[in-house]
Design a protein around this motif. Structure first.
Motif, short mmCIF file in Angstrom:
data_model
loop_
_atom_site.label_atom_id
_atom_site.label_comp_id
_atom_site.label_asym_id
_atom_site.label_seq_id
_atom_site.Cartn_x
_atom_site.Cartn_y
_atom_site.Cartn_z
N PHE A 96 -3.12 -0.63 2.48
CA PHE A 96 -4.27 -1.42 2.05
C PHE A 96 -5.52 -0.92 2.78
O PHE A 96 -5.51 -0.77 4.00
CB PHE A 96 -4.01 -2.89 2.38
N GLY A 97 -6.58 -0.65 2.03
CA GLY A 97 -7.80 -0.11 2.62
C GLY A 97 -7.90 1.39 2.57
O GLY A 97 -8.87 1.97 3.06
N ALA A 98 -6.89 2.06 1.95
CA ALA A 98 -6.98 3.51 1.79
C ALA A 98 -8.18 3.89 0.94
O ALA A 98 -8.74 4.98 1.09
CB ALA A 98 -5.70 4.05 1.16
N SER A 99 -8.59 3.00 0.06
CA SER A 99 -9.80 3.19 -0.74
C SER A 99 -10.55 1.87 -0.78
O SER A 99 -9.94 0.81 -0.91
CB SER A 99 -9.46 3.66 -2.15
N VAL A 100 -11.86 1.94 -0.63
CA VAL A 100 -12.70 0.74 -0.62
C VAL A 100 -14.04 1.08 -1.26
O VAL A 100 -14.43 2.24 -1.35
CB VAL A 100 -12.96 0.21 0.81
N GLY A 103 -4.55 2.72 -7.15
CA GLY A 103 -5.44 2.32 -6.07
C GLY A 103 -5.69 3.42 -5.06
O GLY A 103 -6.32 3.19 -4.03
N SER A 104 -5.19 4.64 -5.36
CA SER A 104 -5.47 5.76 -4.46
C SER A 104 -6.96 6.05 -4.39
O SER A 104 -7.45 6.60 -3.41
CB SER A 104 -4.70 7.01 -4.90
N GLY A 133 -8.21 -0.75 -2.55
CA GLY A 133 -6.96 -0.21 -3.05
C GLY A 133 -5.85 -0.25 -2.00
O GLY A 133 -6.11 -0.09 -0.81
N ALA A 134 -4.62 -0.46 -2.48
CA ALA A 134 -3.41 -0.43 -1.63
C ALA A 134 -2.39 0.43 -2.37
O ALA A 134 -1.49 -0.08 -3.04
CB ALA A 134 -2.89 -1.83 -1.41
N PRO A 135 -2.50 1.75 -2.27
CA PRO A 135 -1.74 2.63 -3.16
C PRO A 135 -0.23 2.67 -2.93
O PRO A 135 0.50 3.20 -3.77
CB PRO A 135 -2.36 4.01 -2.90
#
Length: 523
Positions: free
Chosen positions: A402-406, A465-466, A423-425
């Motif tokens: 979670f937080g890999a993408s914001v 979500g990546s 995102g949480a991929p």
């Protein structure tokens, strides 16, 4: 991340004592209402028979006034558009974002990278743009380009460049961190200018690092207008750049002008610590102190300041002279291995105070679950960003990332407050590593404490979500839309990747002049 998709909508139906939910329209109680609202389809108990019983109750009401609206709003529950890589291992969707309005037609467009796409050269990479319209995004790309260079990985990072030459058309920026031209894997970045006909077929500007394995272009984005000259500027990260310390990393900014971007950087920031990977993430911070100049934010996820690899995010303020030479603000995780700063960006103005806010992801943060990940938002003010987070949330599941993408979601529900997307991929919910994405709405009090909306891929290992971000307003309805990448999505080709866009809108509203029982249930 708990409580996404339909939860809030279901609660509204069951609990509101003097309200009912219906698509946008104003009608009288004696009007004919015959169709089940599209926004209620798929909700347990919300079938045609159920809705007919609710209508019957309305028609029995002695309220002769016009039903008044008080908004309950949100993103579509399923994608309004999808694109795929259509080539095995292309990893289409590893980077996504708004392209701005590249052809000046009044509709925002989107950009998607596929860094492992091949068409003659192994791992050359490609980038595509889809134009917006009143009906949404085009089904096939309206523009694209390839690196034509082995291992360049063009499209690993993509985004709007803003309008760097002031011609009224937005431009795009694309990174190729694996590009080699004299130095192995030095990396490169290119910009394509917009016009009434769309984007130029070949780059109008580019630069490279001239250093072995710098991976220049690993991250790219608009910097906004950091010097207030009316031209947008761009920012580029080189996470393995060396200048005194091995792999300290760097970020550079190029100013826009009537002739386009500067040929050499106007500003440079470095990690000043070995293995900090400064520049792994970069972007505009918006204007966090309200001085009229845009600011930038840079992540260094392996920076140590006490805890090992806790990570930091740094913000540099803009001015008439350009960006400050040293950070005006620093945030850190204070936890070993959290990798705070893996992702960074503007959050928009989530509380409507006139100052832009920032968001930072720490995908390896632990608080009860190993590597659950977290995201934090810091509010802007006249004195700059807050020293401690004003909002945060966690993955609440082992290894969600979670937080890999914001990023900012824009204002998806038209309430005047910007929203955020995270995102949480690696999230699991029935499928291993399917991934998920959630949106939190802004308000005068700040961001919601739990997600207001979310979706997942329902496919093993898709890594939905990546990448995440605002899509701008692709259909011109006045509501911001969001875009999500799933770089390992399969649909005929293994790991081809996909991207999905969800439209924002007032898709349901509350009518508050109808008196209902305390609970409305399926008969």
């Amino acid at each position: 991340m708990n409580g996404h998709k339909q939860l809030n909508l279901i609660i509204a139906i069951i609990l509101l004592p003097a309200a009912i939910i219906w698509p946008i329209r104003t009608v009288t109680p004696t009007g004919t209402i015959s169709l089940l609202p599209e926004t209620l389809q798929g909700i347990p108990g919300a079938n045609a028979e159920w809705w007919a019983s609710v209508q019957d109750y309305f028609h029995q009401s002695d309220d002769n006034g016009t039903w008044q609206t008080a908004g309950v709003t949100g993103l579509s529950l399923v994608p309004n558009w999808m694109g795929e890589g259509n080539q095995a291992e292309a990893q289409y969707g590893i980077s996504v974002g708004t392209a701005g309005d590249v052809n000046g037609d009044g509709y925002d467009d989107v950009i998607v990278g596929a860094p492992f796409y091949e068409n003659g050269q192994n791992g050359e990479g490609a980038v595509v743009v889809y134009l917006g319209s009143a009906s949404g995004l085009s089904l096939v790309p309206n523009w694209g380009d390839e690196a034509d260079s082995v291992g360049a990985n063009l499209g690993y990072s993509v985004g709007t460049a803003g309008d760097v030459n002031g011609d009224g058309y937005d431009d795009v920026i694309v990174g190729a961190p694996g590009y080699s031209n004299g130095q192995e894997i030095e990396g490169a970045v290119v910009v394509y200018l917009g016009s009434a006909a769309g984007l130029s077929l070949v780059p109008n500007w580019g630069d490279e690092s001239d250093q072995n394995v710098a991976e220049f272009g690993y991250s790219v984005g608009t910097a906004g207008d950091v010097n207030g000259d009316g031209y947008d500027d761009v920012i580029v990260g080189a996470r393995y750049y060396d200048h005194g310390q091995s792999n300290e990393g760097a970020a550079v900014v190029y100013h826009g002008s009537v002739t386009g971007l500067a040929l050499v950087p106007n500003w440079l920031g470095e990690g000043d610590q070995a293995e900090a990977y400064f520049g792994s993430s970069v972007g505009t911070a918006g204007d966090v102190n309200g001085d009229g100049y845009d600011d930038v934010i840079v992540g260094a996820p392996y920076y140590d300041h006490g805890p090992d690899a806790e990570g930091i995010a740094a913000v540099y303020h803009g001015s008439a002279a350009g960006l400050s030479l040293v950070p005006n603000w620093l945030g850190e995780s204070n936890q070993d291995g959290a990798e705070f700063g893996w992702s960074v960006g503007t959050a928009g103005d989530v509380n409507g105070d006139g100052y832009d806010d920032v968001i930072v992801g720490a995908p390896n943060y632990n608080n009860g679950q190993a590597r659950e990940g977290a995201a934090a938002v810091y509010h802007g003010s006249a004195s700059g960003l807050s020293l401690a987070p004003n909002w945060g949330d966690e993955g609440d599941q082992v290894d969600t990332f979670f937080g890999a993408s914001v990023g900012t979601a824009g204002d998806v529900n038209g309430d005047g407050f910007d929203d955020i997307i995270v995102g949480a991929p690696l999230y699991d919910h029935g499928q291993d590593g399917e991934g998920a994405v959630v949106v939190y709405y802004g308000s005068a009090a700040g961001l919601a404490l739990v997600p207001n909306w979310g979706d997942e891929s329902d496919q093993d290992g898709a890594s939905f979500g990546s990448s995440v971000g605002t899509a701008g307003d692709v259909n011109g309805d006045g509501y911001s839309d969001v875009i999500v990448g799933a770089c390992f999505y399969d649909n005929g080709e293994a790991n081809e990747g996909a991207a999905a866009v969800y439209h924002g809108a007032v898709d349901i509203v509350i009518y508050n002049h109808i008196f209902l029982p305390l609970a409305v249930r399926n008969p």
